[in-house]
Structure formats: structure tokens, C-alpha cells
Scaffold this motif. Sequence first.
Motif, short mmCIF file in Angstrom:
data_model
loop_
_atom_site.label_atom_id
_atom_site.label_comp_id
_atom_site.label_asym_id
_atom_site.label_seq_id
_atom_site.Cartn_x
_atom_site.Cartn_y
_atom_site.Cartn_z
N UNK A 1 0.83 -1.20 0.00
CA UNK A 1 0.00 0.00 0.00
C UNK A 1 0.87 1.25 0.00
N UNK A 2 1.94 1.24 0.82
CA UNK A 2 2.83 2.40 0.88
C UNK A 2 3.51 2.62 -0.47
N UNK A 3 3.91 1.52 -1.12
CA UNK A 3 4.55 1.66 -2.43
C UNK A 3 3.57 2.19 -3.47
N UNK A 4 2.31 1.76 -3.39
CA UNK A 4 1.32 2.24 -4.36
C UNK A 4 0.95 3.70 -4.14
N UNK A 5 0.86 4.10 -2.88
CA UNK A 5 0.37 5.44 -2.58
C UNK A 5 1.48 6.44 -2.34
N UNK A 6 2.74 6.06 -2.56
CA UNK A 6 3.86 6.97 -2.34
C UNK A 6 4.64 7.18 -3.62
N UNK A 7 5.43 8.21 -3.57
CA UNK A 7 6.26 8.54 -4.73
C UNK A 7 7.70 8.70 -4.25
N UNK A 8 8.65 8.06 -4.96
CA UNK A 8 10.05 8.13 -4.56
C UNK A 8 10.63 9.46 -4.99
N UNK A 9 11.23 10.18 -4.06
CA UNK A 9 11.85 11.46 -4.34
C UNK A 9 13.36 11.26 -4.26
N UNK A 10 14.07 11.31 -5.39
CA UNK A 10 15.50 11.04 -5.36
C UNK A 10 16.30 12.10 -4.58
N UNK A 11 15.77 13.30 -4.50
CA UNK A 11 16.46 14.37 -3.78
C UNK A 11 16.65 14.00 -2.30
N UNK A 12 15.62 13.39 -1.70
CA UNK A 12 15.68 12.99 -0.30
C UNK A 12 15.92 11.49 -0.14
N UNK B 1 1.69 10.47 -1.70
CA UNK B 1 1.06 11.41 -2.62
C UNK B 1 -0.10 12.09 -1.92
N UNK B 2 -0.35 13.31 -2.28
CA UNK B 2 -1.50 14.03 -1.72
C UNK B 2 -2.77 13.38 -2.25
N UNK B 3 -3.81 13.27 -1.42
CA UNK B 3 -5.04 12.62 -1.88
C UNK B 3 -5.65 13.26 -3.11
#
Length: 158
Positions: free
Chosen positions: A53-64, A70-72
Motif C-alpha cells: 500500500x505504501x509503495x502504491x500510494x507513495x512517490x520516490x523522491x531522489x532528492x531525499x 502522494x496528496x489525496x
Amino acid sequence: MGEFKTSFNSILSRDLKHIYSGFPQVLKYRHSAPYPTQEQLKLKEENNHLKTYVLKSSEFVPEYSCLIPRAPAFRILSRHEVDGVVTRLTTPTIASRGISLTSDKTMREEKEKSHSKYLGLQKIDEREQTMLTERMTRPTQSSRMREYQTRRQLTQIG
């Protein structure tokens, strides 16, 4: 034949196979981990579900170099899911409709003007009033504890 009398334990400890090689070595076998309990299996399944669920609803930010949810408002939805969200957001709520299609605030204000409960016009007899007063002035467990601690602190100071 009298010289051959030995006990069963001494025969076992002096077994022929141990005479020339010494006592048997303690063998350590590899063993598998104990079987997981139902609770452990359930927890493992929940953790796995949470990861997906976290992988589906999140976005990887390479900067951090981390996953940020993701915002709803910006999540990806199908056409049918969007229709459901739009209808849910556009239908008026029960509180906004009220009983006579007025807001909750105006309904409350109208009741305060006319209802005897809000105006203090409800009459009670003297016996009931005495019971209410006794109940309201009876000390609670918290007030007893506070009184005990206050007395204890005063005796320690004085």
C-alpha cells in the motif's frame, strides 16, 4: 562366571563401540526455526499489505532518497472512482440540510428561543431538587484523591 556380573548402566556406558573411541560426541543438528503462530502469520501478512500500500500510494523522491505519500487530491483514480468522489463531494450533508432545510446553527438558535429546556422554565419539585443538589455536591474519587494529596503535602511541609 562370577566375574562377569555387571549392571545394565555399566554395560551401556562401556559399550564395545566406545572402548577404543572414547565417549560419544554431542552432535549438534541444524534445526529449523519454530513454527510461527497465527498472530505472527497475521502480522507478517499485514506488514506485507502495508508495504504494498505504501509503495502504491507513495512517490520516490531522489532528492531525499525516500518515499513521500502522494496528496489525496493527486492520486490516480479510474473514471468510476472519480464519479464516486464527485457525487460524494457534491451531495449536501445531513447537518447542512437540517430538518427544515436550514443550517444546524439556525436550528439551534430557534430551539434556544422557544424550548423550555434552554430557557430554564422546567419546574421540578423540592425533593427532586434536593436529590440533584446532593448528587452534584457529592465528592468524586478524583476530588478525594486531590484532597488526600493536598493534606499529605501540607503535613510534609509543616
